[in-house]
Enzyme design. Structure first.
Site, mmCIF file in Angstrom:
data_model
loop_
_atom_site.group_PDB
_atom_site.id
_atom_site.type_symbol
_atom_site.label_atom_id
_atom_site.label_comp_id
_atom_site.label_asym_id
_atom_site.label_seq_id
_atom_site.Cartn_x
_atom_site.Cartn_y
_atom_site.Cartn_z
ATOM 1 N N ASN A 215 -2.004 -0.103 6.946
ATOM 2 C CA ASN A 215 -1.512 -1.409 7.417
ATOM 3 C C ASN A 215 -0.664 -2.114 6.361
ATOM 4 O OD1 ASN A 215 -3.611 -1.997 5.725
ATOM 5 N ND2 ASN A 215 -4.791 -3.196 7.187
ATOM 6 N N LYS B 143 0.822 -1.221 0.000
ATOM 7 C CA LYS B 143 0.000 0.000 0.000
ATOM 8 C C LYS B 143 0.860 1.278 0.000
ATOM 9 C CE LYS B 143 -4.037 -2.186 2.192
ATOM 10 N NZ LYS B 143 -4.956 -2.195 3.386
ATOM 11 N N ARG C 101 -2.160 -14.417 3.640
ATOM 12 C CA ARG C 101 -2.931 -13.804 4.729
ATOM 13 C C ARG C 101 -2.218 -14.017 6.077
ATOM 14 N NH1 ARG C 101 -7.366 -10.357 3.699
ATOM 15 N NH2 ARG C 101 -8.275 -11.087 5.672
ATOM 16 N N THR D 4 -5.671 -7.565 10.402
ATOM 17 C CA THR D 4 -5.919 -6.277 9.740
ATOM 18 C C THR D 4 -5.348 -5.103 10.515
ATOM 19 O OG1 THR D 4 -7.958 -7.177 8.792
ATOM 20 C CG2 THR D 4 -7.749 -4.768 8.877
ATOM 21 N N ARG E 71 2.282 -6.961 8.961
ATOM 22 C CA ARG E 71 1.590 -5.870 9.659
ATOM 23 C C ARG E 71 2.061 -5.760 11.111
ATOM 24 N NH1 ARG E 71 -4.272 -7.483 7.083
ATOM 25 N NH2 ARG E 71 -4.368 -5.937 5.390
HETATM 26 O O1 CDP Z 1 -7.277 -5.946 4.545
HETATM 27 P P1 CDP Z 1 -8.106 -6.954 5.330
HETATM 28 O O2 CDP Z 1 -8.804 -7.962 4.453
HETATM 29 O O3 CDP Z 1 -7.309 -7.585 6.427
HETATM 30 O O4 CDP Z 1 -9.233 -6.113 6.109
HETATM 31 P P2 CDP Z 1 -10.712 -5.645 5.663
HETATM 32 O O5 CDP Z 1 -11.584 -5.781 6.855
HETATM 33 O O6 CDP Z 1 -11.131 -6.316 4.407
HETATM 34 O O7 CDP Z 1 -10.524 -4.074 5.385
HETATM 35 C C1 CDP Z 1 -9.909 -3.629 4.208
HETATM 36 C C2 CDP Z 1 -9.013 -2.469 4.536
HETATM 37 O O8 CDP Z 1 -9.801 -1.380 4.992
HETATM 38 C C3 CDP Z 1 -8.021 -2.704 5.671
HETATM 39 O O9 CDP Z 1 -6.868 -3.418 5.267
HETATM 40 C C4 CDP Z 1 -7.710 -1.279 6.123
HETATM 41 O O10 CDP Z 1 -6.714 -0.674 5.288
HETATM 42 C C5 CDP Z 1 -9.049 -0.576 5.874
HETATM 43 N N1 CDP Z 1 -9.827 -0.369 7.111
HETATM 44 C C6 CDP Z 1 -9.993 0.930 7.603
HETATM 45 O O11 CDP Z 1 -9.495 1.881 7.003
HETATM 46 N N2 CDP Z 1 -10.726 1.134 8.748
HETATM 47 C C7 CDP Z 1 -11.313 0.102 9.395
HETATM 48 N N3 CDP Z 1 -12.024 0.325 10.503
HETATM 49 C C8 CDP Z 1 -11.150 -1.205 8.898
HETATM 50 C C9 CDP Z 1 -10.404 -1.424 7.754
HETATM 51 MG MG MG Z 2 -10.424 -7.794 3.197
#
Ligand code: CDP
Ligand code: MG
Length: 136
Positions: free
Chosen positions: A113, A10, A86, A92, A103
């Site tokens: 992240n 990112k 993953r 996350t 991360r």
């Molecule tokens: O990336 P991942 O699949 O682990 O997490 P996700 O729940 O699919 O969320 C996608 C992305 O959204 C995350 O990797 C964060 O960069 C962002 N995010 C955010 O900005 N604020 C949150 N409360 C949760 C996620």
């Molecule tokens: Mg995701």
């Protein structure tokens, strides 16, 4: 079973000079780089990529973040690559991700992240088609 997954290094990671360190995690794990491209994306691709999240209250902030500068998009290939990447990436929220994960070692944020990875065979196929149509 060998499979392919889609990954983003990112904009926060590119800005911090972490591309080499993060790619090294995947390569030393044994994953092969099938495609790799640095690019800056616009809001249309951000919305398509994060279609499942666009109704979230935090999505406008995420869209600003992911479009703010160069990112590195890649396809990785290897045994169980979707699940393995993953695990290598970690949870996350960088504050909660296990030390030793990408991360866990490089992020202190729930948004910045450092990496994205497909979460299922269906999302890997969808994301590869969206970002690298020549590889779909
Ligand atoms: O990336 P991942 O699949 O682990 O997490 P996700 O729940 O699919 O969320 C996608 C992305 O959204 C995350 O990797 C964060 O960069 C962002 N995010 C955010 O900005 N604020 C949150 N409360 C949760 C996620
Ligand atoms: Mg995701």
């Amino acid at each position: 079973m060998s499979e392919r997954t889609f990954v983003i290094i990112k904009p926060d990671a590119v800005r911090r000079g972490l591309v080499g360190a993060i790619l090294s995690r995947y390569e030393t794990k044994g994953l092969a780089i099938v495609a790799l491209e640095q690019r800056v994306i616009g809001p249309e691709l951000a919305d398509a990529h994060y279609a499942e999240h666009i109704e979230q209250p935090w999505y406008p902030s995420l869209r600003d973040f992911i479009t703010a500068g160069p990112l590195v998009a890649l396809i990785l290939e290897g045994d169980s690559a979707i699940e393995v990447v993953r695990l290598v990436n970690g949870a996350t929220d960088g504050r909660k991700a296990a030390p030793g994960s990408v991360r866990g070692d490089f992020s202190l944020s729930n948004q910045a992240n450092v990496v994205h990875a497909s979460d299922s065979p269906g999302s890997a196929a969808r994301e590869i088609a969206l970002w690298f149509p020549a590889f779909a």
